[in-house]
Design a protein around this motif. Structure first.
Motif, PDB file in Angstrom:
ATOM      1  N   PHE A 224       0.880  -1.185   0.113  1.00 59.50           N
ATOM      2  CA  PHE A 224      -0.491  -0.268  -0.127  1.00 59.50           C
ATOM      3  C   PHE A 224       0.969   1.438  -0.298  1.00 59.50           C
ATOM      4  O   PHE A 224       0.556   2.321  -0.726  1.00 59.50           O
ATOM      5  CB  PHE A 224      -0.860   0.489   0.957  1.00 59.50           C
ATOM      6  CG  PHE A 224      -1.819   0.828   1.720  1.00 59.50           C
ATOM      7  CD1 PHE A 224      -2.933   0.991   0.572  1.00 59.50           C
ATOM      8  CD2 PHE A 224      -1.549   2.103   2.204  1.00 59.50           C
ATOM      9  CE1 PHE A 224      -4.084   2.232   0.620  1.00 59.50           C
ATOM     10  CE2 PHE A 224      -2.281   2.671   1.743  1.00 59.50           C
ATOM     11  CZ  PHE A 224      -3.928   3.423   1.773  1.00 59.50           C
ATOM     12  N   ALA A 225       2.068   1.282   0.885  1.00 52.69           N
ATOM     13  CA  ALA A 225       2.844   2.619   1.101  1.00 52.69           C
ATOM     14  C   ALA A 225       4.334   2.240  -0.184  1.00 52.69           C
ATOM     15  O   ALA A 225       4.843   2.877   0.292  1.00 52.69           O
ATOM     16  CB  ALA A 225       3.262   2.435   2.645  1.00 52.69           C
ATOM     17  N   SER A 226       3.957   1.889  -1.075  1.00 53.54           N
ATOM     18  CA  SER A 226       5.049   1.909  -2.505  1.00 53.54           C
ATOM     19  C   SER A 226       3.778   2.429  -3.657  1.00 53.54           C
ATOM     20  O   SER A 226       2.837   3.110  -4.073  1.00 53.54           O
ATOM     21  CB  SER A 226       5.927   1.175  -2.360  1.00 53.54           C
ATOM     22  OG  SER A 226       4.922  -0.380  -2.379  1.00 53.54           O
ATOM     23  N   THR A 229      -0.541   2.838  -4.324  1.00 53.91           N
ATOM     24  CA  THR A 229      -1.062   4.288  -4.086  1.00 53.91           C
ATOM     25  C   THR A 229      -0.081   5.171  -5.141  1.00 53.91           C
ATOM     26  O   THR A 229      -0.323   6.238  -4.328  1.00 53.91           O
ATOM     27  CB  THR A 229      -0.204   4.916  -2.681  1.00 53.91           C
ATOM     28  OG1 THR A 229       0.563   4.256  -1.738  1.00 53.91           O
ATOM     29  CG2 THR A 229      -1.730   4.129  -1.672  1.00 53.91           C
ATOM     30  N   PHE A 244      -2.331   1.299   5.539  1.00 52.34           N
ATOM     31  CA  PHE A 244      -1.424   0.637   6.017  1.00 52.34           C
ATOM     32  C   PHE A 244      -1.138   0.647   7.306  1.00 52.34           C
ATOM     33  O   PHE A 244      -0.209  -1.345   6.933  1.00 52.34           O
ATOM     34  CB  PHE A 244      -0.595   2.437   5.886  1.00 52.34           C
ATOM     35  CG  PHE A 244       1.265   2.389   6.357  1.00 52.34           C
ATOM     36  CD1 PHE A 244       2.152   0.937   5.447  1.00 52.34           C
ATOM     37  CD2 PHE A 244       1.732   2.777   7.667  1.00 52.34           C
ATOM     38  CE1 PHE A 244       3.146   1.227   5.959  1.00 52.34           C
ATOM     39  CE2 PHE A 244       2.897   2.753   8.115  1.00 52.34           C
ATOM     40  CZ  PHE A 244       3.992   1.651   7.307  1.00 52.34           C
TER      41      PHE A 244
END
Lengths: 300, 353
Positions: A224-226, A229, A244
């Motif tokens: 999610f954090a790369s 998104t 996250f």
């Protein structure tokens, strides 16, 4: 030695439950089959409304419950079949295999099991194909493969796919389904995949090439954090768990009950992350429309 | 060396050190010369310290990295740089006190410095949210880094964070997106970035300010995909197995150097950085030298205006660090990062068939 024995008897990894946004009365998740939501049986129980559905009917409906619209998790191959023109998918970088760089307890066995159960070599399939005739680069994660977690091979495949699109100037679509985030068993090397994929997307962006990210249930943590998104356009499937930090960790840390619908697709739409929520049956036409907006496939 | 906080494995040493202190005080009070008695004890203490601190388990080093007296970001900054000026705010939502950034002088040139700030006591920790940034903290850091790029300033990022804050509001305001955006943007910034993990390098929250042209770790820092407790409780459903997880995750500085994830290890004083923060930051002599240098060339930066865009790459020394393609080497990817990336992937992905 007894310690090692302990590790071996470890049963299965954590189930990330969908947010408490499941429709009222729609209690689920407990007996939800761990590895596959698409069962081989004749009948399938819906995770949303609890109804029993004829499996063939479910498949015809793209694995969306015809009664309550619950979107079942689907594997990478099924997704590709749903999205791309028949027979147009050609896989890239299929020969990459994870090794066990840390010598992490039980990892090789777990990996092997995931490979046998899913028929995939890793948690993502990447390649090229056509969508309504428009050529594109595509990556599809599989949530059933070690929770769709990103280790070195997933990160490498995503990065190579991005670089391939950069070279060929093909638009890029990645369907993320990474409930496991960055894969713990490959330690720091998994974390680095976040930077690697993001940096590659930075270069893709500088070249002005379109990247559409499709978030499906569940997409969390390092995935999610790369790349998930960083889409020029971000699309969510309805009812997905997207965030996250996982809900259980948050709940344990702050000792508060999480509000209903926390980290759902609707939540992400309301909080400005997602551009739109798109029903599975509309996903293919929506992607085609977006591609044409950007003059791929001749525009119009 | 009494720091008022003793780790389990240091107990023996601390007791011995206390005894030596007492003896010395006693000798002084009574006007006795006890040097002969004290010397062997001090020798023994030295031996014991070496014995303990050169054979530390990964978990014990985690405890050192988390030591409440470990030098914080602002402390290190005060030792290393001159005239630090803090800048605030993400221009969007809030100024995050867990993430601190600003301008400072180093060797006669302006740099942008960013880092997480942990508190020294409960009150300060609450104000600083234990050094756990919210999305606005990462956005503030990015704002300051982009400002640095605009004015051609190198960036030095210090990392000491358990992880990005796990909370409702953090998710509402887009924790994941904030981290991801930083990863992408840092990889594109045209100025050099040095990242130093000084204590805890906790997963995405650490990486979010950790994409650098050069990445270093303090000797006892750890840098990991997940905290040892998190790993143990998820994989083995038992957070008390954290020491085993600490071993399995191979996240100490030497491991990461071997993996090619970092470029170097910065040594700490025996027993950990908290035993001598100044020595950790660097010898004081060189500091004085730096101060002199700063005074004599303090005008230097203004002579290099407007190295604004990624395309016009400014001074040759900078051009060396910026890839010809404009792609930045990150901790694992980029121009020279191509090399790094291949390295990272070849150590963990092999091509069969």
């Amino acid at each position: 030695m007894p310690l090692k024995e302990l590790f071996k008897t470890k049963p299965k990894y954590v189930t990330i439950k969908p947010p408490s946004s499941t429709p009222p009365g729609g209690v689920e998740t407990v007996e939800r089959p761990e590895r596959k939501e698409i069962p081989d049986g004749l009948w399938t129980k819906c995770g949303g409304c609890g109804q029993t559905i004829y499996t063939k009917e479910l498949a015809k409906n793209l694995f969306v419950c015809p009664r309550c619209d619950h979107h079942f998790r689907i594997g990478a191959r099924e997704r590709i079949n749903q999205l791309l023109d028949e027979g147009s998918f050609s896989e890239l970088f299929a020969d990459l295999r994870s090794v066990d760089p840390l010598g992490f307890p039980d990892y090789p066995a777990k990996l092997k099991r995931a490979q046998q159960e899913s028929g995939l070599s890793e948690a993502i399939l990447v390649g090229t194909g056509r969508l309504e005739g428009i050529p594109l680069g595509i990556g599809v994660m599989d949530a059933n493969f070690m929770m769709g977690s990103m280790g070195s091979v997933v990160g490498e495949k995503v990065t190579r796919l991005i670089e391939y699109c950069l070279e060929t100037r093909l638009p890029l679509v990645i369907v993320a389904a990474g409930g496991g985030g960055a894969r713990m068993q490959e330690g720091i090397l998994s974390l680095m995949q976040m930077a690697k994929t993001s940096a590659a997307l930075g270069r893709l962006g500088l070249a002005g090439i379109l990247y559409i990210s499709v978030l499906t249930d569940p997409t969390m943590g390092g995935v999610f954090a790369s790349f998930a998104t960083l889409g020029d356009i971000i699309i969510c499937e309805p009812g997905a768990l997207l965030g996250f930090t996982g809900p259980r960790v948050i709940q344990q840390t702050i000792r508060q009950t999480l509000p209903p619908g926390f980290q759902s697709s609707q939540f992400q739409l309301e909080h400005g992350l997602a551009d739109m929520i798109v029903h599975r049956r509309d996903l293919r036409p929506t992607l085609a429309r977006l591609l044409r907006f950007h003059y791929y496939g001749g525009g119009s | 060396m009494g720091n008022g906080y003793t780790l389990e494995f240091e107990k023996k040493l601390v007791e011995l050190e206390k005894k030596i202190e007492e003896l010395k005080r006693y000798a002084e009070e009574k006007g006795l010369d006890m040097a002969e008695e004290i010397a062997p004890l001090e020798r023994r203490a030295g031996e014991l310290a070496r014995e303990i601190y050169t054979n530390l388990e990964p978990w014990q080093r985690v405890l050192i990295a988390r030591h409440p007296k470990r030098p914080t970001f602002l402390e290190l900054v005060s030792f290393i740089f001159q005239d630090f000026l803090e800048l605030h705010g993400d221009r969007n939502f809030r100024d995050d006190p867990a993430m601190v950034g600003g301008l400072a002088w180093l060797e006669g040139r302006t740099v942008t410095v960013i880092g997480e700030q942990k508190g020294r006591d409960t009150k300060e920790n609450i104000a600083r949210n234990f050094g756990l940034p919210h999305p606005e903290g990462y956005r503030k850091a990015l704002r300051l880094m982009q400002q640095a790029a605009k004015f051609g300033r190198p960036i030095i990022s210090f990392i000491d964070v358990v992880g990005a804050y796990p909370g409702i509001e953090a998710e509402e305001r887009g924790q994941g997106e904030a981290i991801a955006r930083n990863l992408r943007e840092m990889s594109l910034l045209p100025v050099p970035i040095i990242a130093v993990i000084t204590g805890e390098g906790g997963s995405g929250g650490a990486l979010a300010t950790g994409v650098g042209d050069r990445v270093y770790m303090l000797e006892h820092a750890y840098y990991s995909v997940i905290s040892p407790e998190g790993c143990a409780s998820i994989l083995w459903k038992d957070a008390t197995k954290a020491p085993e997880a600490a071993k399995a995750l191979k996240f100490n500085a030497e491991d990461l150097l071997a993996f090619g994830v970092i470029d170097g290890i910065i040594p700490e004083p025996l027993g950990g950085a908290h035993r001598d923060p100044a020595q950790t930051a660097g010898p004081s002599a060189s500091r004085k030298r730096r101060q002199r240098a700063a005074r004599s060339v303090s005008k230097a930066p203004t002579t290099q205006p407007r190295r604004v865009s990624a395309t016009s790459s400014g001074s040759p020394s900078r051009a060396k660090m910026v890839a010809p393609s404009g792609s930045k080497r990150s901790a694992s990817a980029g121009s020279t990062g191509q090399r790094r990336r291949r390295k990272g992937s070849s150590s963990s992905a092999t091509t069969k068939r």
